[in-house]
Design a protein around this motif. Sequence first.
Motif, short mmCIF file in Angstrom:
data_model
loop_
_atom_site.label_atom_id
_atom_site.label_comp_id
_atom_site.label_asym_id
_atom_site.label_seq_id
_atom_site.Cartn_x
_atom_site.Cartn_y
_atom_site.Cartn_z
N GLN A 253 0.83 -1.20 0.00
CA GLN A 253 0.00 0.00 0.00
C GLN A 253 0.87 1.26 0.00
O GLN A 253 2.00 1.25 0.49
CB GLN A 253 -0.92 0.01 1.22
N ALA A 254 0.31 2.31 -0.53
CA ALA A 254 1.00 3.59 -0.52
C ALA A 254 1.39 3.96 0.91
O ALA A 254 0.60 3.75 1.85
CB ALA A 254 0.12 4.67 -1.12
N GLY A 255 2.60 4.48 1.07
CA GLY A 255 3.11 4.81 2.39
C GLY A 255 3.90 3.69 3.03
O GLY A 255 4.57 3.90 4.05
N GLY A 256 3.82 2.51 2.45
CA GLY A 256 4.52 1.36 3.00
C GLY A 256 5.97 1.30 2.58
O GLY A 256 6.49 2.20 1.90
N SER A 257 6.62 0.20 2.97
CA SER A 257 8.04 0.02 2.69
C SER A 257 8.30 -1.35 2.09
O SER A 257 7.55 -2.31 2.33
CB SER A 257 8.85 0.14 3.99
N LEU A 258 9.38 -1.43 1.33
CA LEU A 258 9.85 -2.68 0.76
C LEU A 258 11.36 -2.67 0.75
O LEU A 258 11.97 -1.60 0.64
CB LEU A 258 9.36 -2.88 -0.67
N ARG A 259 11.93 -3.85 0.82
CA ARG A 259 13.37 -3.99 0.68
C ARG A 259 13.66 -4.97 -0.44
O ARG A 259 13.28 -6.14 -0.36
CB ARG A 259 14.01 -4.48 1.98
N LEU A 260 14.28 -4.47 -1.48
CA LEU A 260 14.67 -5.31 -2.61
C LEU A 260 16.11 -5.76 -2.44
O LEU A 260 16.93 -5.04 -1.87
CB LEU A 260 14.52 -4.54 -3.92
N SER A 261 16.40 -6.94 -2.95
CA SER A 261 17.77 -7.45 -2.92
C SER A 261 18.19 -7.88 -4.31
O SER A 261 17.38 -8.35 -5.10
CB SER A 261 17.89 -8.63 -1.95
N CYS A 262 19.47 -7.72 -4.57
CA CYS A 262 20.08 -8.17 -5.81
C CYS A 262 21.22 -9.09 -5.44
O CYS A 262 22.12 -8.69 -4.69
CB CYS A 262 20.58 -6.97 -6.60
N ALA A 263 21.18 -10.32 -5.92
CA ALA A 263 22.21 -11.30 -5.61
C ALA A 263 22.90 -11.76 -6.89
O ALA A 263 22.34 -11.63 -7.99
CB ALA A 263 21.59 -12.49 -4.89
N ALA A 264 24.09 -12.30 -6.74
CA ALA A 264 24.84 -12.83 -7.87
C ALA A 264 25.43 -14.17 -7.51
O ALA A 264 25.83 -14.39 -6.36
CB ALA A 264 25.93 -11.87 -8.28
N SER A 265 25.47 -15.03 -8.49
CA SER A 265 26.10 -16.33 -8.27
C SER A 265 27.51 -16.31 -8.86
O SER A 265 27.75 -15.73 -9.91
CB SER A 265 25.29 -17.44 -8.94
N PHE B 209 14.55 6.35 -0.63
CA PHE B 209 15.20 5.08 -0.92
C PHE B 209 16.64 5.11 -0.42
O PHE B 209 17.29 6.16 -0.44
CB PHE B 209 15.21 4.81 -2.42
N THR B 210 17.13 3.94 -0.02
CA THR B 210 18.52 3.81 0.40
C THR B 210 19.11 2.56 -0.22
O THR B 210 18.57 1.46 -0.04
CB THR B 210 18.63 3.73 1.93
N VAL B 211 20.23 2.74 -0.92
CA VAL B 211 20.93 1.61 -1.51
C VAL B 211 22.11 1.26 -0.60
O VAL B 211 22.79 2.14 -0.07
CB VAL B 211 21.40 1.91 -2.94
N SER B 212 22.33 -0.05 -0.42
CA SER B 212 23.40 -0.48 0.47
C SER B 212 23.94 -1.84 0.03
O SER B 212 23.33 -2.53 -0.79
CB SER B 212 22.89 -0.57 1.91
N ARG B 213 25.08 -2.17 0.60
CA ARG B 213 25.69 -3.47 0.32
C ARG B 213 25.62 -4.34 1.58
O ARG B 213 25.78 -3.84 2.69
CB ARG B 213 27.17 -3.32 -0.04
N ASP B 214 25.39 -5.61 1.39
CA ASP B 214 25.55 -6.59 2.46
C ASP B 214 26.60 -7.56 1.98
O ASP B 214 26.32 -8.49 1.22
CB ASP B 214 24.22 -7.30 2.75
N ASN B 215 27.83 -7.32 2.40
CA ASN B 215 28.94 -8.13 1.89
C ASN B 215 28.93 -9.55 2.47
O ASN B 215 29.56 -10.44 1.90
CB ASN B 215 30.27 -7.44 2.18
N VAL B 216 28.24 -9.75 3.56
CA VAL B 216 28.13 -11.11 4.11
C VAL B 216 27.20 -11.93 3.22
O VAL B 216 27.50 -13.08 2.88
CB VAL B 216 27.62 -11.07 5.55
N LYS B 217 26.07 -11.34 2.87
CA LYS B 217 25.10 -12.04 2.02
C LYS B 217 25.44 -11.92 0.54
O LYS B 217 24.83 -12.60 -0.28
CB LYS B 217 23.70 -11.48 2.27
N ASN B 218 26.38 -11.03 0.22
CA ASN B 218 26.74 -10.78 -1.18
C ASN B 218 25.54 -10.25 -1.96
O ASN B 218 25.18 -10.77 -3.03
CB ASN B 218 27.30 -12.03 -1.86
N THR B 219 24.89 -9.24 -1.38
CA THR B 219 23.74 -8.63 -2.03
C THR B 219 23.88 -7.11 -2.07
O THR B 219 24.64 -6.52 -1.29
CB THR B 219 22.42 -8.98 -1.32
N ILE B 220 23.14 -6.53 -2.98
CA ILE B 220 22.94 -5.08 -3.02
C ILE B 220 21.46 -4.88 -2.72
O ILE B 220 20.60 -5.45 -3.41
CB ILE B 220 23.27 -4.50 -4.40
N ASP B 221 21.17 -4.09 -1.72
CA ASP B 221 19.80 -3.93 -1.27
C ASP B 221 19.29 -2.53 -1.58
O ASP B 221 20.07 -1.56 -1.60
CB ASP B 221 19.69 -4.19 0.23
#
Length: 122
Positions: free
Chosen positions: A13-25, A68-80
């Motif tokens: 819904q409008a006003g809500g939040s989501l967190r997207l992740s990008c992973a690589a093999s 929006f905030t872009v960040s790295r999780d180097n443990v999970k190897n993702t870009i969020d």
Amino acid sequence: QVQLVESGGRLVQAGGSLRLSCAASRRTLSNYDMGWFRQAPGKEREFVAAISRSDGTTSYADSAEGRFTVSRDNVKNTIDLQMNSLKPEDTAVYYCNAGSHNSGSYYPSNYWGQGTQVTVSS
């Protein structure tokens, strides 16, 4: 070749939040400048956010700045991509990309994921 996989998109819904992740093999994403783009129906793909591999410098489209905030999780190897205060106009397929981020500009490569659908209802 970098194979990217996005996840986390859904209906919200409008006003809500989501967190997207990008992973690589078989690739370490900390070695790449990374960007997020989106494409709404009938529109061209547009830049959303980017993060540098060297020092974590970030850049945002005006539409994403402050929400929006872009960040790295180097443990999970993702870009969020943390997306807050979502609006119906944020509805789009969101893609990550491994390209080049320099002096506040992002230059996408041909390395794209398949995308993840974000739908924001009013």
